[in-house]
Design a protein around this motif. Structure first.
Motif, short mmCIF file in Angstrom:
data_model
loop_
_atom_site.label_atom_id
_atom_site.label_comp_id
_atom_site.label_asym_id
_atom_site.label_seq_id
_atom_site.Cartn_x
_atom_site.Cartn_y
_atom_site.Cartn_z
N GLU A 9 18.83 -0.90 -17.05
CA GLU A 9 18.79 0.34 -15.80
C GLU A 9 19.64 0.97 -15.47
O GLU A 9 20.01 2.12 -15.24
N MET A 10 20.56 0.38 -15.12
CA MET A 10 22.45 0.07 -14.73
C MET A 10 23.13 0.95 -15.63
O MET A 10 23.75 1.73 -14.92
N ASP A 11 22.55 0.22 -17.42
CA ASP A 11 23.57 1.75 -17.47
C ASP A 11 22.98 3.05 -17.58
O ASP A 11 24.22 3.94 -17.85
N TYR A 12 21.94 3.60 -17.05
CA TYR A 12 22.03 5.36 -17.14
C TYR A 12 21.72 5.22 -15.61
O TYR A 12 21.30 6.24 -14.59
N GLY A 13 22.62 4.59 -14.41
CA GLY A 13 22.65 5.19 -13.41
C GLY A 13 21.62 4.74 -12.38
O GLY A 13 21.86 5.29 -11.50
N SER A 14 20.61 3.29 -12.79
CA SER A 14 19.56 3.88 -11.76
C SER A 14 20.05 2.30 -11.37
O SER A 14 19.96 1.24 -12.41
N PRO A 15 19.79 1.86 -10.24
CA PRO A 15 19.57 0.02 -9.61
C PRO A 15 18.42 -0.49 -10.36
O PRO A 15 18.34 -1.87 -10.41
N ASN A 16 17.15 0.15 -10.13
CA ASN A 16 15.73 -1.01 -11.37
C ASN A 16 15.23 -0.01 -11.66
O ASN A 16 15.14 1.34 -11.64
N ILE A 17 13.68 -0.34 -12.30
CA ILE A 17 13.04 0.73 -13.52
C ILE A 17 12.28 1.86 -12.35
O ILE A 17 11.51 2.81 -13.35
N TRP A 18 11.57 1.43 -10.65
CA TRP A 18 10.75 1.67 -10.24
C TRP A 18 11.68 3.25 -10.09
O TRP A 18 11.42 4.79 -9.51
N HIS A 19 13.15 3.23 -9.88
CA HIS A 19 13.87 4.68 -9.67
C HIS A 19 14.49 5.06 -11.30
O HIS A 19 13.66 6.79 -10.99
N GLU A 24 1.02 -1.56 -0.45
CA GLU A 24 0.11 0.38 0.12
C GLU A 24 1.28 1.15 0.19
O GLU A 24 0.90 2.59 0.96
N VAL A 25 2.03 1.38 -0.53
CA VAL A 25 2.81 2.53 -0.61
C VAL A 25 3.43 2.24 -2.65
O VAL A 25 3.22 0.87 -2.92
N ALA A 26 3.52 3.57 -2.56
CA ALA A 26 4.45 4.17 -4.08
C ALA A 26 5.45 3.47 -3.87
O ALA A 26 6.38 3.77 -2.95
N ARG A 27 6.00 2.60 -4.84
CA ARG A 27 8.25 1.79 -4.66
C ARG A 27 8.89 2.90 -5.59
O ARG A 27 10.11 3.07 -5.92
N PHE A 28 8.74 3.85 -6.21
CA PHE A 28 8.35 5.26 -6.86
C PHE A 28 10.18 5.44 -5.89
O PHE A 28 9.77 6.21 -4.98
N GLY A 29 11.34 5.36 -6.84
CA GLY A 29 12.64 6.03 -6.28
C GLY A 29 12.85 4.92 -5.39
O GLY A 29 13.87 5.31 -5.27
N THR A 30 12.27 4.08 -5.27
CA THR A 30 13.10 2.93 -4.36
C THR A 30 13.38 2.17 -5.10
O THR A 30 13.06 1.57 -5.79
N ALA A 31 14.19 0.84 -3.99
CA ALA A 31 15.37 -0.06 -4.59
C ALA A 31 15.48 -0.87 -3.60
O ALA A 31 15.36 -0.27 -2.20
N SER A 32 15.90 -2.32 -3.58
CA SER A 32 16.10 -3.07 -2.43
C SER A 32 18.09 -3.30 -2.57
O SER A 32 18.38 -2.46 -3.14
N VAL A 33 17.71 -3.48 -1.35
CA VAL A 33 20.06 -2.96 -0.98
C VAL A 33 20.41 -3.81 -1.99
O VAL A 33 21.62 -3.07 -2.39
N ALA A 34 19.63 -4.51 -2.30
CA ALA A 34 21.29 -5.68 -2.97
C ALA A 34 21.16 -4.60 -4.60
O ALA A 34 22.21 -5.09 -5.05
N GLN A 35 19.81 -4.55 -5.03
CA GLN A 35 20.04 -3.32 -6.21
C GLN A 35 20.62 -2.76 -5.92
O GLN A 35 21.64 -2.85 -7.02
N VAL A 36 20.76 -1.56 -4.69
CA VAL A 36 21.94 -0.24 -4.80
C VAL A 36 23.39 -0.98 -4.45
O VAL A 36 24.25 -0.35 -4.99
N ALA A 37 23.20 -1.95 -3.83
CA ALA A 37 25.10 -2.61 -3.54
C ALA A 37 25.60 -3.49 -5.19
O ALA A 37 26.87 -2.87 -5.36
N HIS A 38 24.71 -4.13 -5.97
CA HIS A 38 24.68 -3.82 -7.22
C HIS A 38 25.17 -2.98 -7.82
O HIS A 38 26.19 -3.33 -8.59
#
Length: 334
Positions: A106-116, A3-17
């Motif tokens: 997404e990572m090619d554009y400096g982003s950890p996932n599609i939500w970010h 029940e919250v928006a995921r926009f801009g969020t990412a998992s710890v694993a995605q950012v670590a990668h």
């Protein structure tokens, strides 16, 4: 994350990668930058993600993604989608892969996932909604040029049409491990032979592609009951057999598959400079529905009443519930 928006969020694993760091390092840095509450159940808040990836080196400039986003919405417009200026996040990701010939990352554009990723384009995209129904909207639909052809509408297979058998097999026969080519001499897709070095290979979906399609399909459904949600999740993670779906979703899933196959084949022919076969979509005759037991009983009852005498009609017993279902003449809907 419910029940919250995921926009801009990412998992710890995605950012670590993305940052090539250990997850513990990412968590510690997020705590230092944004304080307590920067991570919840393995997911970093949008504020924490923005702080962590700020200044990260991009392999591709953001401006290079603009045409892909515009083409993704253009693809929806060409297929005559009634609300083509808006789509769910999984659908956008799938379309970005299609218009980029599967090279989008997404990572090619400096982003950890599609939500970010979608939050990096406020000049193109507006976001709204909460999990699992988040959507992106095209800010200015006029930037998408109107389609100059009605070809794609003719290829839209959501109706009673079906993809030609040879082309369908070429797209979905991943389990055999065989490759299919387009033989322009006969206008058919066939198995690749050793001498087919110059013939274009039709891209066959892999097992992971199909799992992604199943996930995309579930994400785009509205108002799923808790019971169906569990069954759909099992279906996504399982073998993906249509029979494992709740009955209501089987026709929708088949239409989803056909739509994706039409898009994929059309993109293949266009990229190879080939004409899209006019008979790529075959018409299917209306199926003759077998008469149900209820219909047979109803017809028999009509014949029985027609044959009754007045005395027999007087003895006829009708349930009051049936009477209440049939409106009087002056009560009939106008």
């Amino acid at each position: 994350m419910d029940e919250v928006a995921r926009f801009g969020t990412a998992s710890v694993a995605q950012v670590a990668h993305l940052l090539s760091r250990e997850e513990e390092q990412v968590l510690a840095e997020a705590l230092r930058l944004t304080g307590e509450g920067s991570a919840v159940r393995g997911w970093l808040t949008a504020e924490a993600v923005a702080a962590l990836v700020n200044g990260v080196e991009r392999k591709r400039p953001l401006a290079e993604a603009d045409p892909f986003i515009i083409k993704a919405f253009g693809q929806a417009q060409e297929r005559s989608k009634p609300e083509w200026t808006s789509m769910t996040i999984p659908v956008l990701k799938n379309r970005l892969l299609q218009v980029s010939s599967q090279t989008f990352r997404e990572m090619d554009y400096g982003s950890p996932n599609i939500w970010h990723f979608v939050t990096l384009f406020p000049h193109l995209l507006r976001t709204d909604g909460v999990r699992p129904g988040e959507r992106v909207h095209l800010v200015d639909p006029s930037i998408v040029e109107p389609s100059s052809t009605d070809e794609s509408a003719a290829l839209d297979p959501v109706g009673r049409g079906r993809i030609r058998v040879d082309l369908w097999r070429a797209v979905f026969d991943y389990s055999s491990g065989k490759e299919y080519v387009w033989d322009d001499t006969v206008g058919r897709a066939r198995l690749r032979a050793p001498e087919d070095v110059a013939r274009p290979i039709i891209p066959t979906l892999g097992e992971e592609d199909l799992r992604g399609l199943r996930d995309e399909f579930v994400q785009t459904q509205d108002a799923i009951s808790e019971h169906d949600s569990n069954r759909l999740n099992d279906w996504v993670e399982g073998a993906g057999a249509t029979a494992a779906l709740p009955r209501f979703y089987r026709g929708l899933w088949n239409a989803h598959l056909k739509s994706h196959a039409a898009d994929r084949l059309r993109a293949f022919f266009v990229s190879e400079g080939l004409a899209v076969p006019v008979d790529m979509l075959e018409r299917v005759a209306d199926a003759v529905q077998p008469e149900s037991d209820v219909e047979r009983a109803r017809r028999a009852a009509h014949r029985y009443v027609d044959a009754m005498t007045g005395e027999e009609l007087a003895r006829l017993s009708i349930e009051i519930a049936v009477v209440m279902r049939v409106p009087l003449r002056d009560e009939a809907p106008k």
